[in-house]
Write a protein that holds these residues in place. Structure first.
Motif, PDB file in Angstrom:
ATOM      1  N   ILE C 374       0.753  -1.014   0.093  1.00 51.02           N
ATOM      2  CA  ILE C 374       0.074  -0.070   0.005  1.00 51.02           C
ATOM      3  C   ILE C 374       1.057   1.396   0.008  1.00 51.02           C
ATOM      4  CG2 ILE C 374      -1.663   1.246   1.424  1.00 51.02           C
ATOM      5  CD1 ILE C 374      -2.669  -1.325   2.464  1.00 51.02           C
ATOM      6  N   ILE C 375       2.069   1.162   0.662  1.00 49.20           N
ATOM      7  CA  ILE C 375       2.801   2.612   0.953  1.00 49.20           C
ATOM      8  C   ILE C 375       3.930   2.440  -0.580  1.00 49.20           C
ATOM      9  CG2 ILE C 375       2.442   2.833   3.361  1.00 49.20           C
ATOM     10  CD1 ILE C 375       5.037   1.793   3.809  1.00 49.20           C
ATOM     11  N   ILE C 376       3.915   1.703  -1.202  1.00 48.17           N
ATOM     12  CA  ILE C 376       4.806   2.086  -2.425  1.00 48.17           C
ATOM     13  C   ILE C 376       4.161   1.742  -3.801  1.00 48.17           C
ATOM     14  CG2 ILE C 376       6.876   1.603  -1.120  1.00 48.17           C
ATOM     15  CD1 ILE C 376       5.653  -1.132  -3.485  1.00 48.17           C
ATOM     16  N   HIS C 377       2.988   1.200  -4.052  1.00 46.67           N
ATOM     17  CA  HIS C 377       2.494   0.609  -5.246  1.00 46.67           C
ATOM     18  C   HIS C 377       2.364   1.896  -6.224  1.00 46.67           C
ATOM     19  CE1 HIS C 377      -0.205  -1.105  -8.193  1.00 46.67           C
ATOM     20  NE2 HIS C 377      -0.906  -0.077  -8.138  1.00 46.67           N
ATOM     21  N   ASN C 378       3.083   1.554  -7.347  1.00 46.47           N
ATOM     22  CA  ASN C 378       3.047   2.656  -8.377  1.00 46.47           C
ATOM     23  C   ASN C 378       3.764   3.945  -8.062  1.00 46.47           C
ATOM     24  OD1 ASN C 378       2.153   1.187 -10.285  1.00 46.47           O
ATOM     25  ND2 ASN C 378      -0.022   2.499 -10.586  1.00 46.47           N
ATOM     26  N   THR C 379       4.435   3.849  -7.022  1.00 48.44           N
ATOM     27  CA  THR C 379       5.629   5.121  -6.609  1.00 48.44           C
ATOM     28  C   THR C 379       6.881   4.755  -7.544  1.00 48.44           C
ATOM     29  OG1 THR C 379       6.633   4.143  -5.015  1.00 48.44           O
ATOM     30  CG2 THR C 379       4.527   5.265  -4.421  1.00 48.44           C
ATOM     31  N   ILE C 380       7.775   5.504  -7.531  1.00 48.63           N
ATOM     32  CA  ILE C 380       8.998   5.391  -8.553  1.00 48.63           C
ATOM     33  C   ILE C 380       9.929   4.538  -7.663  1.00 48.63           C
ATOM     34  CG2 ILE C 380      10.452   7.143  -7.673  1.00 48.63           C
ATOM     35  CD1 ILE C 380      10.966   7.580 -10.480  1.00 48.63           C
ATOM     36  N   TYR C 381       9.415   4.164  -6.420  1.00 48.10           N
ATOM     37  CA  TYR C 381      10.089   2.916  -5.690  1.00 48.10           C
ATOM     38  C   TYR C 381       9.949   1.693  -6.581  1.00 48.10           C
ATOM     39  CZ  TYR C 381      11.508  -0.004  -1.624  1.00 48.10           C
ATOM     40  OH  TYR C 381      12.322  -0.793  -0.901  1.00 48.10           O
ATOM     41  N   VAL C 382       9.117   1.274  -7.247  1.00 46.22           N
ATOM     42  CA  VAL C 382       8.886   0.124  -7.985  1.00 46.22           C
ATOM     43  C   VAL C 382       9.966   0.119  -9.175  1.00 46.22           C
ATOM     44  CG1 VAL C 382       7.402  -1.195  -9.484  1.00 46.22           C
ATOM     45  CG2 VAL C 382       6.489   0.135  -7.483  1.00 46.22           C
ATOM     46  N   PRO C 383      10.088   1.016  -9.804  1.00 45.99           N
ATOM     47  CA  PRO C 383      11.309   1.021 -10.744  1.00 45.99           C
ATOM     48  C   PRO C 383      12.586   1.157 -10.120  1.00 45.99           C
ATOM     49  CG  PRO C 383       9.626   3.038 -11.712  1.00 45.99           C
ATOM     50  CD  PRO C 383       9.202   2.268 -10.196  1.00 45.99           C
ATOM     51  N   GLY C 384      12.496   1.650  -9.037  1.00 50.15           N
ATOM     52  CA  GLY C 384      13.714   1.595  -8.337  1.00 50.15           C
ATOM     53  C   GLY C 384      14.232   0.275  -7.862  1.00 50.15           C
ATOM     54  N   HIS C 385      13.076  -0.587  -7.389  1.00 49.99           N
ATOM     55  CA  HIS C 385      13.452  -1.890  -6.904  1.00 49.99           C
ATOM     56  C   HIS C 385      13.718  -2.671  -8.454  1.00 49.99           C
ATOM     57  CE1 HIS C 385      12.500  -6.100  -6.550  1.00 49.99           C
ATOM     58  NE2 HIS C 385      11.407  -5.944  -7.719  1.00 49.99           N
ATOM     59  N   PHE C 386      13.095  -2.711  -9.565  1.00 54.64           N
ATOM     60  CA  PHE C 386      13.347  -3.677 -10.477  1.00 54.64           C
ATOM     61  C   PHE C 386      14.686  -3.225 -11.368  1.00 54.64           C
ATOM     62  CE2 PHE C 386       9.502  -1.474 -12.580  1.00 54.64           C
ATOM     63  CZ  PHE C 386      10.343  -0.933 -13.590  1.00 54.64           C
ATOM     64  N   HIS C 387      15.109  -1.742 -11.198  1.00 54.16           N
ATOM     65  CA  HIS C 387      16.388  -1.529 -11.950  1.00 54.16           C
ATOM     66  C   HIS C 387      17.448  -2.364 -11.026  1.00 54.16           C
ATOM     67  CE1 HIS C 387      14.324   1.352 -14.365  1.00 54.16           C
ATOM     68  NE2 HIS C 387      15.280   1.297 -15.032  1.00 54.16           N
ATOM     69  N   ALA C 388      17.119  -2.736  -9.694  1.00 53.79           N
ATOM     70  CA  ALA C 388      18.284  -3.429  -9.021  1.00 53.79           C
ATOM     71  C   ALA C 388      18.294  -4.577  -9.305  1.00 53.79           C
ATOM     72  CB  ALA C 388      18.079  -3.405  -7.491  1.00 53.79           C
ATOM     73  N   THR C 389      16.986  -5.167  -9.820  1.00 53.76           N
ATOM     74  CA  THR C 389      16.787  -6.719 -10.049  1.00 53.76           C
ATOM     75  C   THR C 389      17.408  -7.056 -11.484  1.00 53.76           C
ATOM     76  OG1 THR C 389      14.431  -6.405 -10.488  1.00 53.76           O
ATOM     77  CG2 THR C 389      15.099  -7.095  -8.354  1.00 53.76           C
ATOM     78  N   VAL C 390      16.927  -6.179 -12.474  1.00 48.80           N
ATOM     79  CA  VAL C 390      16.754  -6.446 -13.736  1.00 48.80           C
ATOM     80  C   VAL C 390      18.108  -5.817 -14.383  1.00 48.80           C
ATOM     81  CG1 VAL C 390      15.510  -5.045 -15.173  1.00 48.80           C
ATOM     82  CG2 VAL C 390      14.895  -7.438 -14.993  1.00 48.80           C
ATOM     83  N   VAL C 391      18.535  -4.822 -13.854  1.00 48.17           N
ATOM     84  CA  VAL C 391      19.627  -4.239 -14.453  1.00 48.17           C
ATOM     85  C   VAL C 391      20.992  -4.490 -13.649  1.00 48.17           C
ATOM     86  CG1 VAL C 391      20.887  -1.740 -15.033  1.00 48.17           C
ATOM     87  CG2 VAL C 391      18.437  -2.097 -15.092  1.00 48.17           C
ATOM     88  N   THR C 392      20.941  -4.104 -12.411  1.00 45.90           N
ATOM     89  CA  THR C 392      22.423  -4.329 -11.525  1.00 45.90           C
ATOM     90  C   THR C 392      22.226  -5.996 -11.445  1.00 45.90           C
ATOM     91  OG1 THR C 392      21.368  -4.359  -9.363  1.00 45.90           O
ATOM     92  CG2 THR C 392      22.244  -2.203 -10.546  1.00 45.90           C
ATOM     93  N   GLY C 393      21.041  -6.448 -11.552  1.00 41.16           N
ATOM     94  CA  GLY C 393      21.225  -8.144 -11.228  1.00 41.16           C
ATOM     95  C   GLY C 393      21.412  -8.849 -12.443  1.00 41.16           C
ATOM     96  N   THR C 394      20.367  -8.860 -13.235  1.00 38.24           N
ATOM     97  CA  THR C 394      20.445  -9.669 -14.627  1.00 38.24           C
ATOM     98  C   THR C 394      21.358  -8.924 -15.888  1.00 38.24           C
ATOM     99  OG1 THR C 394      18.038 -10.150 -14.144  1.00 38.24           O
ATOM    100  CG2 THR C 394      18.860 -10.760 -16.279  1.00 38.24           C
ATOM    101  N   THR C 395      21.221  -7.815 -16.083  1.00 46.23           N
ATOM    102  CA  THR C 395      22.016  -7.069 -17.158  1.00 46.23           C
ATOM    103  C   THR C 395      23.437  -7.250 -16.750  1.00 46.23           C
ATOM    104  OG1 THR C 395      20.011  -5.887 -17.615  1.00 46.23           O
ATOM    105  CG2 THR C 395      22.267  -5.234 -18.362  1.00 46.23           C
ATOM    106  N   LEU C 396      23.852  -6.937 -15.583  1.00 49.66           N
ATOM    107  CA  LEU C 396      25.207  -7.017 -15.188  1.00 49.66           C
ATOM    108  C   LEU C 396      25.720  -8.303 -15.223  1.00 49.66           C
ATOM    109  CD1 LEU C 396      27.306  -5.023 -14.509  1.00 49.66           C
ATOM    110  CD2 LEU C 396      26.614  -5.212 -11.963  1.00 49.66           C
ATOM    111  N   ALA C 397      25.023  -9.331 -14.771  1.00 52.54           N
ATOM    112  CA  ALA C 397      25.472 -10.800 -14.819  1.00 52.54           C
ATOM    113  C   ALA C 397      25.796 -11.205 -16.505  1.00 52.54           C
ATOM    114  CB  ALA C 397      24.433 -11.458 -14.209  1.00 52.54           C
ATOM    115  N   PHE C 398      24.754 -10.615 -17.162  1.00 54.22           N
ATOM    116  CA  PHE C 398      24.831 -10.956 -18.643  1.00 54.22           C
ATOM    117  C   PHE C 398      26.109 -10.322 -19.200  1.00 54.22           C
ATOM    118  CE2 PHE C 398      20.018 -12.256 -19.466  1.00 54.22           C
ATOM    119  CZ  PHE C 398      20.244 -13.222 -18.612  1.00 54.22           C
ATOM    120  N   MET C 399      26.186  -9.237 -18.965  1.00 56.09           N
ATOM    121  CA  MET C 399      27.462  -8.371 -19.434  1.00 56.09           C
ATOM    122  C   MET C 399      28.733  -9.416 -18.904  1.00 56.09           C
ATOM    123  SD  MET C 399      26.672  -4.548 -18.574  1.00 56.09           S
ATOM    124  CE  MET C 399      25.522  -3.389 -19.758  1.00 56.09           C
ATOM    125  N   ALA C 400      28.891  -9.606 -17.728  1.00 55.90           N
ATOM    126  CA  ALA C 400      29.933 -10.417 -17.028  1.00 55.90           C
ATOM    127  C   ALA C 400      29.809 -11.467 -17.937  1.00 55.90           C
ATOM    128  CB  ALA C 400      29.810 -10.637 -15.856  1.00 55.90           C
TER     129      ALA C 400
END
Ligand code: HEM
Ligand SMILES: [Cu+2]
Ligand SMILES: [Cu+2]
Lengths: 55, 180, 563
Positions: C374-400
């Protein structure tokens, strides 16, 4: 776990059930599609269709 | 190595090293705590989202909201003359989302409960109550009824935080919470 | 029909590589990188627009760019690269011929045509509906058609992967169970099949609706089924990048899983439970019961989180064990200090593990909690979270992985090895900060997908605190840093492929990634060395997790009571 020796069994010891399961990609595919279809999609759709009409 | 087949034909029976088991147990306990926090909060917490919802046609919801606004309107505000509505404590109150406004403006009393009905007349909108940061998704054809209890007086904004077209960033509504 | 049985032997690794698979891996990987570049450019434009002092694009272009950004990076870049990983993990790791290269090429072209078609629809300006395309907002038919074609292509790739597993088994190219990395790829492929099926179920009717054959699509149904695709596709990423982590640990250190049993069981938990978390996106929707939300959002008692926490221990743990075996035994962390931090394949991998866990994992579990959402839905917290997962997590692993894969497959030297050393730090830390600043702004209520938080042309407005504006500005600066890192990566990859010098024997020694040598003969399981360093790090992780989680309950407890 009491065993300390990693090696277990000879070449003819049957493969344990869990290992057979994980060695079978099509069984995994079946489980992996069924679980979310039932618990997520079907359950979700049932909930939506059960929403009452405003009086 | 992880890129070669396992060395043991039967790897399922290999014993597991202690620190790994310990970690699995710790993690499992934490996962159980994570899980039980949700039902626990339903019992003791004060912030839980309702399951009360209905299907409703946008026209019907618009009619109800207009009747509600008509009945309890106390003044108009701003260039657009949007009505400010002051419903009695404990009553059913309505706010609709449409391109691109939240309508009407509500004036509520502090520490009183209200049943807030939310729906959309067109696309989906995001009800984001600031600075509380309470966020609820608003759908057309569905009405959600949330019991709220404003516990601080002041001027609150309702920003739309679901993308709803080119005017999305102009969609802001207001709720006033007054002491008396 | 004759079967192509032409193989080459990789001079670095000794792998037998099926020539059609070789070519397909290359084309899929390169196509992914091209879309990463396109999507990244849109990303910079978006981030600079959300920097209040810069506010680069006009509103219509901002929403267009955001739609294109989401599609090109999340869908196109990641899935193209994942197809390359699937072919690598099946054909190359099993030393097998690829099943039906023809089908694989058909899949490739469908994906490419679909991606281009959707991009054109978006660039035309009549389909700025965000990649989620929530009904009743309507895009042009070719927007949906492109995504459907792309998905069908990806499905073909999954079939080719499963077919290759069958062939390898029949032709006995390996003995016993498949390697752990291939197992992880299998999990990714399983999840992909469900993802694509859910996508087809919802996007085909939506296409018909957009053409005019269907008059109404229920908004809630759409969301439930759409997120069956949208969230599950993130789970493909998770399974794939964890497989990549295991692969990199093996390639760089000769690491062996601490325990095959534990790691594989963790993957099995993914198959069982991971996809249920699609409900993360439905926690504040009307009409879905709390039982449904709690069961699904918690992956049934958080068993998939358990699996992730297990991988979080066993991946670095396997590196620690391998390093200790080589003699880096001093204290808790000599193994880590003496790791090849200048090799981008390693630094990218290490940053990916840490940031995926600390930034992405913790925030994801927090916001996936029924009430906390309730306190984060659709706030920019959400893109904040998934840039951590999908960018610094997945994308960086793929780059490596690419730092090892591209020079190895093409047999060329990296063109800019000096810059490559810095690249994972620039990209990883830059994008990590992007995540942190977006999450920070989100806790102050800044909405996502929003052109103007100053509300200049709105009738009523809201004054965000100065900190919110500051964080959106810092986000813009961090985005530039991350983008620079991204640009260096793309330059390096494209440059190496086009102009790289052929690898020579001498250069091989300093090549960024050494060939995998089985340095560790047997350890693991009963004989496993203790991994005290990793265990300590895991406990640090747990403490951060617990603290952050309960801090957010405290925030929640402070807002208006609702029921
Ligand atoms: C140069 C690198 C990147 C920058 C500067 C960047 C920045 C941003 C920003 C500022 C947003 C907008 C948030 C909003 O207004 O709602 C965004 C959205 C998004 N980004 Fe990125 N990003 C980058 C790379 C990536 C990558 C590599 C991925 C995926 C692998 C990704 C996935 C997404 C997605 C899915 C969205 C959401 C789009 C939407 O809300 O429809 N980004 N990005
Ligand atoms: Cu709106
Ligand atoms: Cu909006």
């Amino acid at each position: 776990m009491e065993e300390t020796q990693a090696n277990s069994g000879g070449a003819d010891e049957p493969i344990p059930f869990m290992q057979q399961l994980m060695d079978n990609p099509f069984l995994l595919l079946f489980i992996g599609v069924t679980m979310p279809t039932v618990f997520y999609i079907l359950w979700g759709i049932m909930e939506i269709t059960a929403i009452p009409i405003a009086n | 190595m992880s890129i070669f087949p396992p060395e043991q034909r039967i790897w399922w029976k290999e014993p597991i090293e202690r620190s790994e088991i310990l970690w699995v147990v710790i993690a499992l306990v934490w996962c159980l705590i994570l899980f039980f926090m949700m039902p626990y909060w339903h019992i003791v917490g004060e912030q839980n989202l309702t399951n009360e919802a209905y299907r409703i046609k946008p026209e019907a919801f618009a009619k109800r909201t207009e009747a509600f606004a008509e009945k309890y309107k106390v003044r108009e505000e701003g260039d657009t003359g949007i009505p400010v509505v002051r419903p009695p404590a404990g009553s059913d109150i309505y706010m609709l989302g449409r391109l691109w406004e939240w309508w009407p403006v509500l004036e509520l009393q502090k520490d009183k409960t209200y049943r807030l009905h939310l729906s959309s007349l067109d696309w989906q909108h995001g009800f984001s109550l600031l600075p509380e940061n309470i966020n609820i998704q608003v759908h057309p054809d569905y009405e959600m009824v949330i019991t709220i209890k404003p516990n601080r007086s002041g001027e609150y904004s309702v920003v739309c935080n679901e993308f709803c077209g080119i005017g999305h960033h102009t969609m802001v509504g207001k709720i006033y919470v007054v002491d008396k | 029909m004759t079967i192509n049985r032409d193989f080459r032997t990789c001079p670095d690794t000794g792998f037998k590589i099926h020539l059609p698979a070789d070519k397909l891996i290359k084309w899929n990987a390169v196509s992914g990188v091209v879309f990463l570049m396109i999507g990244g450019l849109f990303g910079i434009a978006v981030a600079l627009t959300r920097w209040p002092a810069v506010h680069l694009l006009p509103a219509d272009w901002f929403y267009l760019a955001l739609t294109a950004h989401g599609l090109d990076v999340l869908l196109v870049w990641l899935i193209f690269f994942e197809v390359a990983i699937l072919y690598f993990a099946s054909s190359v790791l099993l030393g097998s011929r690829l099943a039906s290269p023809k089908a694989a090429w058909a899949g490739y072209w469908l994906m490419l045509i679909g991606a281009v078609m959707t991009n054109i629809a978006v660039l035309r300006g009549d389909s700025s509906v965000m990649f989620t395309s929530y009904v009743p907002m309507k895009a042009a038919p070719d927007f949906y058609l492109g995504i459907i074609l792309f998905a069908v292509g990806a499905l073909l790739a999954c079939f080719v992967f499963f077919g290759t597993l069958v062939i390898a088994k029949q032709e006995k190219t390996y003995e016993g169970s498949v390697p752990l990395v291939t197992f992880g790829a299998t999990v990714a492929a399983v999840i992909a099949v469900f993802t694509i099926a859910a996508g087809a179920i919802i996007l085909v009717p939506t296409l018909l609706w957009s053409v005019g054959y269907i008059s109404h699509i229920d908004t809630l149904m759409y969301k439930v089924v759409w997120w069956g695709m949208g969230h599950s596709s993130q789970q493909i990423n998770v399974a794939a990048h964890i497989a990549v982590w295991y692969a990199l640990a093996a390639i760089l250190f000769g690491a062996k899983p601490l325990s095959e049993k534990v790691s594989r069981t963790a993957f099995l938990l993914y198959i069982l439970f991971l996809q249920l978390a699609s409900a993360h996106h439905l926690l504040v929707e009307p009409g879905l019961s709390s039982e449904y939300k709690i069961f699904n959002t918690s992956y049934a008692i958080y068993l998939a989180v358990l699996a992730s926490m297990i991988h979080g221990l066993t991946v670095p743990g396997s590196v620690e064990a391998a390093q200790r075996k080589k003699g880096f035994n001093k204290g808790l962390f000599e193994w880590l200090r003496k790791a090849p931090w200048g090799n981008p394949a390693f630094s990218g991998f290490a940053l990916s593990v840490v940031m995926f866990g600390f930034l992405g994992g913790i925030s994801g579990v927090m916001m996936g909690t029924e009430q906390l959402n309730i306190i984060i839905h659709n706030t920019i917290y959400v893109p904040g979270h998934f840039h951590a997962t999908v960018v610094t997590g997945t994308t960086l692993a793929f780059m490596a992985l690419a730092y090892w894969l591209v020079p190895t497959l093409w047999q060329k030297e990296l063109v800019l090895p000096g810059l490559a050393k810095w690249q994972p730090y620039l990209f990883g830390i830059g994008m990590g900060l992007v995540s942190v600043f977006m999450m920070g702004a989100g806790t102050l209520g800044v909405p996502r997908r929003h052109w103007d938080i100053n509300f200049a042309d709105a009738v009523m407005g809201y004054d965000f605190p100065g900190a919110a504006h500051l964080m959106m500005g810092l986000n813009g600066m961090a985005a530039l840093m991350g983008a620079l890192g991204g640009a260096i990566f793309i330059l390096n990859m494209v440059g190496t492929i086009l102009w790289g010098k052929p690898k020579t024997k001498a250069a091989e020694e300093e090549a960024p990634a050494p060939a995998p040598e089985p340095v560790v003969a047997t350890y693991g399981n009963a004989g496993t060395m203790a991994v005290p360093g990793t265990f300590t790090l895991a406990m640090v992780f747990l403490v951060s997790f617990v603290l952050y989680y309960f801090v957010n309950w405290k925030y929640l407890a402070g807002v208006w009571p609702l029921s």
